[in-house]
Design an enzyme around this catalytic site. Structure first.
Site, PDB file in Angstrom:
ATOM      1  N   GLU A 207      43.001  28.274  55.452  1.00  0.00           N
ATOM      2  CA  GLU A 207      43.975  29.196  56.048  1.00  0.00           C
ATOM      3  C   GLU A 207      45.273  28.997  56.153  1.00  0.00           C
TER       4      GLU A 207
ATOM      5  N   GLY B  46      34.684  31.016  50.504  1.00  0.00           N
ATOM      6  CA  GLY B  46      33.645  30.693  51.607  1.00  0.00           C
ATOM      7  C   GLY B  46      32.618  31.736  51.463  1.00  0.00           C
TER       8      GLY B  46
ATOM      9  N   THR C   9      41.886  31.611  46.694  1.00  0.00           N
ATOM     10  CA  THR C   9      42.299  30.345  46.316  1.00  0.00           C
ATOM     11  C   THR C   9      41.901  30.160  44.702  1.00  0.00           C
TER      12      THR C   9
HETATM   13  C1  LIG Z   1      38.609  35.169  64.011  1.00  0.00           C
HETATM   14  C2  LIG Z   1      37.950  33.866  64.320  1.00  0.00           C
HETATM   15  C3  LIG Z   1      38.438  32.685  63.390  1.00  0.00           C
HETATM   16  C4  LIG Z   1      37.088  31.444  63.663  1.00  0.00           C
HETATM   17  C5  LIG Z   1      37.332  30.640  62.223  1.00  0.00           C
HETATM   18  C6  LIG Z   1      36.308  29.983  62.216  1.00  0.00           C
HETATM   19  C7  LIG Z   1      35.928  29.136  61.202  1.00  0.00           C
HETATM   20  C8  LIG Z   1      36.764  29.474  59.892  1.00  0.00           C
HETATM   21  C9  LIG Z   1      37.609  28.307  59.989  1.00  0.00           C
HETATM   22  C10 LIG Z   1      38.693  28.355  58.916  1.00  0.00           C
HETATM   23  C11 LIG Z   1      38.951  29.440  57.582  1.00  0.00           C
HETATM   24  C12 LIG Z   1      37.880  29.249  56.827  1.00  0.00           C
HETATM   25  C13 LIG Z   1      38.358  29.446  55.740  1.00  0.00           C
HETATM   26  C14 LIG Z   1      39.584  29.838  55.348  1.00  0.00           C
HETATM   27  C15 LIG Z   1      39.747  30.900  54.425  1.00  0.00           C
HETATM   28  C16 LIG Z   1      41.006  30.615  53.593  1.00  0.00           C
HETATM   29  O1  LIG Z   1      41.513  29.569  53.418  1.00  0.00           O
HETATM   30  S1  LIG Z   1      41.654  31.937  52.860  1.00  0.00           S
HETATM   31  C17 LIG Z   1      43.258  31.400  51.849  1.00  0.00           C
HETATM   32  C18 LIG Z   1      44.158  30.925  52.703  1.00  0.00           C
HETATM   33  N1  LIG Z   1      45.290  30.926  51.921  1.00  0.00           N
HETATM   34  C19 LIG Z   1      46.613  30.652  52.561  1.00  0.00           C
HETATM   35  O2  LIG Z   1      46.661  30.528  53.366  1.00  0.00           O
HETATM   36  C20 LIG Z   1      47.815  30.532  51.657  1.00  0.00           C
HETATM   37  C21 LIG Z   1      48.831  29.892  52.261  1.00  0.00           C
HETATM   38  N2  LIG Z   1      50.037  30.505  51.451  1.00  0.00           N
HETATM   39  C22 LIG Z   1      50.758  31.376  51.623  1.00  0.00           C
HETATM   40  O3  LIG Z   1      50.580  31.918  52.700  1.00  0.00           O
HETATM   41  C23 LIG Z   1      52.116  31.767  50.803  1.00  0.00           C
HETATM   42  O4  LIG Z   1      51.872  31.316  49.849  1.00  0.00           O
HETATM   43  C24 LIG Z   1      53.382  31.387  51.892  1.00  0.00           C
HETATM   44  C25 LIG Z   1      53.318  29.671  51.907  1.00  0.00           C
HETATM   45  C26 LIG Z   1      53.617  31.969  53.176  1.00  0.00           C
HETATM   46  C27 LIG Z   1      54.356  31.547  50.923  1.00  0.00           C
HETATM   47  O5  LIG Z   1      54.467  33.176  50.554  1.00  0.00           O
HETATM   48  P1  LIG Z   1      55.344  33.493  49.285  1.00  0.00           P
HETATM   49  O6  LIG Z   1      55.346  34.930  49.380  1.00  0.00           O
HETATM   50  O7  LIG Z   1      55.402  32.783  48.132  1.00  0.00           O
HETATM   51  O8  LIG Z   1      57.029  33.104  49.835  1.00  0.00           O
HETATM   52  P2  LIG Z   1      58.003  33.242  51.173  1.00  0.00           P
HETATM   53  O9  LIG Z   1      57.560  32.085  52.010  1.00  0.00           O
HETATM   54  O10 LIG Z   1      59.281  33.638  50.768  1.00  0.00           O
HETATM   55  O11 LIG Z   1      57.279  34.476  52.050  1.00  0.00           O
HETATM   56  C28 LIG Z   1      57.712  35.841  51.748  1.00  0.00           C
HETATM   57  C29 LIG Z   1      57.905  36.485  52.962  1.00  0.00           C
HETATM   58  O12 LIG Z   1      56.772  37.018  53.534  1.00  0.00           O
HETATM   59  C30 LIG Z   1      56.737  36.383  54.861  1.00  0.00           C
HETATM   60  N3  LIG Z   1      55.278  35.824  55.139  1.00  0.00           N
HETATM   61  C31 LIG Z   1      54.624  34.938  54.177  1.00  0.00           C
HETATM   62  N4  LIG Z   1      53.262  34.934  54.906  1.00  0.00           N
HETATM   63  C32 LIG Z   1      53.130  35.777  55.834  1.00  0.00           C
HETATM   64  C33 LIG Z   1      52.166  36.538  56.621  1.00  0.00           C
HETATM   65  N5  LIG Z   1      50.775  35.899  56.728  1.00  0.00           N
HETATM   66  N6  LIG Z   1      52.446  37.319  57.661  1.00  0.00           N
HETATM   67  C34 LIG Z   1      53.337  38.149  57.670  1.00  0.00           C
HETATM   68  N7  LIG Z   1      54.763  37.616  56.836  1.00  0.00           N
HETATM   69  C35 LIG Z   1      54.279  36.673  56.007  1.00  0.00           C
HETATM   70  C36 LIG Z   1      57.580  35.182  54.982  1.00  0.00           C
HETATM   71  O13 LIG Z   1      58.092  34.826  56.130  1.00  0.00           O
HETATM   72  C37 LIG Z   1      58.736  35.749  54.116  1.00  0.00           C
HETATM   73  O14 LIG Z   1      59.412  36.789  54.722  1.00  0.00           O
HETATM   74  P3  LIG Z   1      60.987  36.747  54.685  1.00  0.00           P
HETATM   75  O15 LIG Z   1      61.489  37.627  55.540  1.00  0.00           O
HETATM   76  O16 LIG Z   1      61.123  37.209  53.279  1.00  0.00           O
HETATM   77  O17 LIG Z   1      61.736  35.426  54.717  1.00  0.00           O
HETATM   78  C1  LIG Z   2      36.731  24.480  54.190  1.00  0.00           C
HETATM   79  C2  LIG Z   2      37.548  25.266  53.575  1.00  0.00           C
HETATM   80  C3  LIG Z   2      37.405  26.540  53.364  1.00  0.00           C
HETATM   81  C4  LIG Z   2      38.057  27.302  52.638  1.00  0.00           C
HETATM   82  N1  LIG Z   2      37.899  28.747  52.410  1.00  0.00           N
HETATM   83  C5  LIG Z   2      38.251  29.528  51.711  1.00  0.00           C
HETATM   84  C6  LIG Z   2      38.029  30.920  51.455  1.00  0.00           C
HETATM   85  O1  LIG Z   2      36.943  31.328  51.761  1.00  0.00           O
HETATM   86  N2  LIG Z   2      38.972  31.772  50.527  1.00  0.00           N
HETATM   87  C7  LIG Z   2      39.763  31.043  49.851  1.00  0.00           C
HETATM   88  O2  LIG Z   2      40.512  31.782  49.294  1.00  0.00           O
HETATM   89  N3  LIG Z   2      40.462  29.801  50.086  1.00  0.00           N
HETATM   90  C8  LIG Z   2      39.462  29.072  51.018  1.00  0.00           C
HETATM   91  N4  LIG Z   2      39.809  27.638  50.928  1.00  0.00           N
HETATM   92  C9  LIG Z   2      41.071  27.409  50.369  1.00  0.00           C
HETATM   93  C10 LIG Z   2      42.384  27.022  51.174  1.00  0.00           C
HETATM   94  O3  LIG Z   2      42.837  28.296  51.717  1.00  0.00           O
HETATM   95  C11 LIG Z   2      43.337  25.996  50.385  1.00  0.00           C
HETATM   96  O4  LIG Z   2      42.764  24.807  50.316  1.00  0.00           O
HETATM   97  C12 LIG Z   2      44.645  25.939  51.285  1.00  0.00           C
HETATM   98  O5  LIG Z   2      45.500  27.131  51.222  1.00  0.00           O
HETATM   99  C13 LIG Z   2      45.514  24.854  50.619  1.00  0.00           C
HETATM  100  O6  LIG Z   2      45.693  25.278  49.330  1.00  0.00           O
HETATM  101  P1  LIG Z   2      45.706  24.135  48.266  1.00  0.00           P
HETATM  102  O7  LIG Z   2      44.127  23.486  48.471  1.00  0.00           O
HETATM  103  O8  LIG Z   2      46.021  24.612  47.006  1.00  0.00           O
HETATM  104  O9  LIG Z   2      46.257  22.967  48.572  1.00  0.00           O
HETATM  105  P2  LIG Z   2      47.785  22.495  47.780  1.00  0.00           P
HETATM  106  O10 LIG Z   2      48.772  23.633  48.155  1.00  0.00           O
HETATM  107  O11 LIG Z   2      47.676  22.160  46.348  1.00  0.00           O
HETATM  108  O12 LIG Z   2      48.213  21.338  48.942  1.00  0.00           O
HETATM  109  C14 LIG Z   2      48.278  20.021  48.321  1.00  0.00           C
HETATM  110  C15 LIG Z   2      49.370  19.235  48.987  1.00  0.00           C
HETATM  111  O13 LIG Z   2      50.521  19.801  48.341  1.00  0.00           O
HETATM  112  C16 LIG Z   2      51.609  19.886  49.484  1.00  0.00           C
HETATM  113  N5  LIG Z   2      52.512  21.280  49.033  1.00  0.00           N
HETATM  114  C17 LIG Z   2      51.966  22.378  48.495  1.00  0.00           C
HETATM  115  N6  LIG Z   2      53.109  23.312  48.274  1.00  0.00           N
HETATM  116  C18 LIG Z   2      54.167  22.706  48.943  1.00  0.00           C
HETATM  117  C19 LIG Z   2      55.340  23.135  49.180  1.00  0.00           C
HETATM  118  N7  LIG Z   2      55.756  24.274  48.669  1.00  0.00           N
HETATM  119  N8  LIG Z   2      56.205  22.138  49.950  1.00  0.00           N
HETATM  120  C20 LIG Z   2      55.888  20.749  50.481  1.00  0.00           C
HETATM  121  N9  LIG Z   2      54.595  20.565  50.023  1.00  0.00           N
HETATM  122  C21 LIG Z   2      53.666  21.382  49.363  1.00  0.00           C
HETATM  123  C22 LIG Z   2      50.830  20.288  50.699  1.00  0.00           C
HETATM  124  O14 LIG Z   2      51.361  20.424  51.904  1.00  0.00           O
HETATM  125  C23 LIG Z   2      49.569  19.516  50.448  1.00  0.00           C
HETATM  126  O15 LIG Z   2      49.731  18.156  51.084  1.00  0.00           O
HETATM  127  C24 LIG Z   2      39.366  26.896  51.887  1.00  0.00           C
HETATM  128  C25 LIG Z   2      39.489  25.414  51.967  1.00  0.00           C
HETATM  129  C26 LIG Z   2      38.764  24.529  52.661  1.00  0.00           C
HETATM  130  C27 LIG Z   2      39.093  23.310  52.787  1.00  0.00           C
END
Ligand SMILES: CCCCC/C=C\C/C=C\C/C=C\CCC(=O)SCCNC(=O)CCNC(=O)[C@H](O)C(C)(C)COP(=O)(O)OP(=O)(O)OC[C@H]1O[C@@H](n2cnc3c(N)ncnc32)[C@H](O)[C@@H]1OP(=O)(O)O
Ligand SMILES: Cc1cc2nc3c(=O)[nH]c(=O)nc-3n(C[C@H](O)[C@H](O)[C@H](O)COP(=O)(O)OP(=O)(O)OC[C@H]3O[C@@H](n4cnc5c(N)ncnc54)[C@H](O)[C@@H]3O)c2cc1C
Length: 616
Positions: free
Chosen positions: A383, A180, A141
């Site tokens: 996530e 994180g 992120t």
């Molecule tokens: C193990 C114990 C767990 C305990 C945990 C305890 C505490 C911790 C708690 C919480 C977690 C803490 C920290 C979190 C860390 C983070 O937040 S890391 C960052 C996380 N960020 C995200 O999740 C980003 C979200 N956005 C996306 O995933 C992508 O942007 C999107 C929304 C999926 C869009 O992808 P994009 O490529 O732009 O376009 P599209 O939607 O068209 O996707 C392309 C094709 O890929 C397929 N796909 C997308 N994601 C996945 C996936 N994860 N796996 C498999 N396939 C995926 C999608 O379906 C499309 O397929 P097509 O066939 O082409 O349609």
């Molecule tokens: C506690 C915590 C721990 C985290 N740890 C990590 C980490 O370790 N590593 C890491 O990489 N990230 C981490 N993150 C970041 C986290 O993965 C992002 O915050 C999360 O993926 C959401 O993305 P964003 O913050 O850019 O929100 P945005 O995507 O900007 O979302 C803001 C608003 O816009 C809307 N929106 C955005 N796109 C669309 C769309 N296409 N269509 C409709 N609505 C849309 C959303 O629904 C939301 O309401 C952490 C976040 C938190 C809160």
């Protein structure tokens, strides 16, 4: 300490064996015994004793949790634990409802190494990472982008002369943010919760890393800079998939804690009068209190069931992918996305309802409900933000409609979309869980068809799928929720059917909870069932009666059902949720122990003195 008489009475009722239900929740008696052993290994070890984390500042909390997390790691290694559930038991017993500073190292750094590093790289990084010789994080992120991964701005330019990638965050919005466990550059400052994690920022300025730092099990860059794509490009998303697949069970765990606290306290708390002069009843005898908590009790069981199922499904798919079979990756992705989104959202709503149901004391950190809430609620954003993930599930459902039209077989979890549903017979007030499941599946099927018709019309008009989706995102999200509820109810019904065979008395009480879950879900969308002419008003009136009747059946079982979650007091860390129900005496003791009552509030005298001297 003697048992509170209310809870003592509550535990004399019940129609099932609590211990047997605990064994079912743990996955068997041996797993319960091992969990108890591991909890005791933590609780009896003085290294895990320390200040009450609820009284600590952010800085103190981080330091204390890091100290404990290191002790957790040592204890886990000392006991040679490598099972994720057993490791989580040690972690949860020590963390007092917090998220530990090294959590992201395990779930978001080690996991991707395991998934995407080749054998050489595993030797170089995975082995030392598992031994904590290197501590990692997951810096995806950025300040400007989190959801839209394709919008990330960080650059990795390949320098063919030096065989290196040159990393840059070229703009302010490119700064890595929320990372994180990122101890390199800086902390992003205080947050709503997650105080135990140092979410950091990371600026990259011509940082050079060797070519073979790119995890090469899937894609790779050759010496001349040629990029060799992975067999399935989507596998690069796999590291996010692992955490998402685990988060439904994390949601179930946190909701189970909250309902345990709220239901035990609601039996200890007496308030107001039902019959004048007959004393104050337990607040759990009010229908409104039951209406707050019993659907959440049912939800905690439903989420636990589907959370276990999701983890099993995900590990099967990962094993298939390791053997080069990607045919179930899409289903795994959308199931994890939908369940993570719906379960974590409904869980944080549920924890709040549990807090409200405890009145003022729920607002005190003595209850730990605020601590559980602020640490859990991150899971609806981290996530994968809720709407973002639901849209992933929705797009997949739109494809299923096309597959159906083309006669392409559907994945098992959406097979019901190909079923025909006849309108229900008139419902009385004892609808069984199978009929409730059929109704929930029917609604999801109809909703998917309804939404698909709008998207198709838009597609015909604009020829642009993204535009078509964007115009109907609200109903696409609702469609994904409807499908996810069908997945949850199906998993719950399937598990209860299984338990009815093996343990009828436990199965019977769980079938009551399954009915509560199903009736609550149907009543929440009653308009759709009328609109699709699946149910009539009389049916809805009857299942509303059924719900209140089910509450009367569950009332004498409620404490036993939360006892079955088997949270040790030291793990629950809630004075309202104590097993012995001795709340008031311990609330007062806890308040008196607060450092705020210990320090001489010199500041108070100093400023009030100024006020007096000001002679306003
Ligand atoms: C193990 C114990 C767990 C305990 C945990 C305890 C505490 C911790 C708690 C919480 C977690 C803490 C920290 C979190 C860390 C983070 O937040 S890391 C960052 C996380 N960020 C995200 O999740 C980003 C979200 N956005 C996306 O995933 C992508 O942007 C999107 C929304 C999926 C869009 O992808 P994009 O490529 O732009 O376009 P599209 O939607 O068209 O996707 C392309 C094709 O890929 C397929 N796909 C997308 N994601 C996945 C996936 N994860 N796996 C498999 N396939 C995926 C999608 O379906 C499309 O397929 P097509 O066939 O082409 O349609
Ligand atoms: C506690 C915590 C721990 C985290 N740890 C990590 C980490 O370790 N590593 C890491 O990489 N990230 C981490 N993150 C970041 C986290 O993965 C992002 O915050 C999360 O993926 C959401 O993305 P964003 O913050 O850019 O929100 P945005 O995507 O900007 O979302 C803001 C608003 O816009 C809307 N929106 C955005 N796109 C669309 C769309 N296409 N269509 C409709 N609505 C849309 C959303 O629904 C939301 O309401 C952490 C976040 C938190 C809160």
């Amino acid at each position: 300490m003697p048992m509170n008489p209310d809870l003592e009475k509550e535990r004399q009722g019940g129609t099932f064996d609590v211990e047997q239900l605990t064994h079912i929740l743990d996955g068997g008696r041996d797993k319960t015994l091992k969990r108890h052993f591991l909890e005791q290994e933590v609780l009896k070890d003085p290294v895990f004793r320390g200040p009450d984390t609820r009284f600590l500042s952010r800085e103190e909390l981080f330091g204390e949790l890091l100290r404990k997390h290191v002790a957790v790691i040592k204890k886990t290694q000392e006991l040679s634990i490598d099972d994720i559930n057993e490791a989580s038991t040690i972690y949860s017993a020590a963390m007092n409802n917090n998220v530990g500073p090294l959590t992201l190292h395990s779930v978001a750094f080690v996991a991707p190494l395991d998934l995407m590093a080749d054998d050489e790289q595993k030797k170089k990084w995975l082995i030392p990472a598992k031994k904590y010789e290197i501590i990692g994080c997951y810096a995806q992120t950025e300040l400007g982008h989190g959801s839209f991964i394709r919008g990330l701005e960080t650059r990795a330019d390949y320098d063919v002369n030096t065989q290196q990638f040159v990393l840059n965050t070229p703009t302010e919005t490119a700064i890595k943010w929320w990372v994180g466990g990122c101890v390199a550059v800086g902390d992003i400052g205080p947050k709503f919760g997650f105080g135990g994690v140092d979410n950091g920022y990371l600026c990259l300025n011509n940082v050079r890393i060797p070519r073979d730092n790119l995890l090469a099990k899937t894609g790779k860059v050759l010496e001349d800079g040629t990029y060799v794509k992975p067999e399935n490009p989507k596998v690069v998303y796999g590291s996010m998939l692992g955490i998402r697949a685990a988060l439904p069970k994390v949601g179930a765990y946190n909701l189970s804690k909250a309902v345990t606290i709220a239901i035990r306290y609601s039996c200890v708390r007496h308030q107001s009068e039902i019959k004048p002069g007959c004393g104050e009843p337990q607040v759990l005898d009010y229908q409104t209190q039951q209406h707050k908590l019993f659907p959440l009790l049912a939800t905690a069981y439903a989420f636990h069931t589907v959370g276990v199922w999701m983890l099993d499904f995900h590990s099967t798919v990962m094993n298939e992918i390791n053997e080069g079979h990607y045919h179930r990756l899409a289903e795994d992705h959308v199931l994890a996305a939908g369940l993570k989104a719906v379960i974590n959202w409904k869980t944080h709503e549920g924890i709040e309802i549990c807090r409200f149901s405890c009145g003022g004391h729920g607002y005190s950190l003595a209850s730990s409900l605020p601590v559980i809430y602020v640490n859990h609620v991150a899971n609806s954003t981290a996530e994968g933000e809720t709407v973002i993930l639901l849209l992933q599930t929705a797009v997949y459902l739109m494809k299923c409609v096309i597959d159906l039209e083309q006669g392409t077989p559907l994945d098992p979890s959406v097979a019901y979309l190909d079923q025909s549903f006849s309108k229900s017979e008139q419902w009385c007030s004892d609808v069984d869980m199978h009929s409730l499941l059929k109704a929930i599946q029917f609604r999801s099927k109809k909703f998917t068809e309804y939404v698909s018709s709008f998207v198709k019309k838009e597609l015909m008009a604009t020829g642009n799928q993204q535009l078509a989706f964007n115009k109907h995102k609200v109903i696409l999200v609702e469609c994904a929720k409807a499908h996810t509820e069908a997945v949850i109810m199906n998993a719950f019904v399937t598990k209860v059917d299984e338990i009815l065979q093996s343990n009828p008395s436990v199965g019977k009480v769980l079938s009551l909870l399954c009915q509560i879950y199903g009736v609550t879900e149907i009543l929440a969308h009653s308009g759709d069932y009328i609109q699709y002419e699946y149910l009539r008003k009389i049916d809805l009136d009857n299942i509303q009666d059924q719900l209140f009747k089910l509450y009367t059946y569950i009332r004498p079982e409620a404490v036993l059902l939360v006892d079955a979650f088997d949270f040790h007091d030291e793990v629950l860390k809630s004075i309202l949720g104590r097993y012995d129900g001795q709340v008031y005496e311990n609330m007062f003791k806890w308040a008196k122990a607060s450092p705020f009552n210990k320090q001489d509030q010199g500041t108070f005298r100093k400023y009030i003195q100024q006020l007096k001297q000001a002679k306003l």
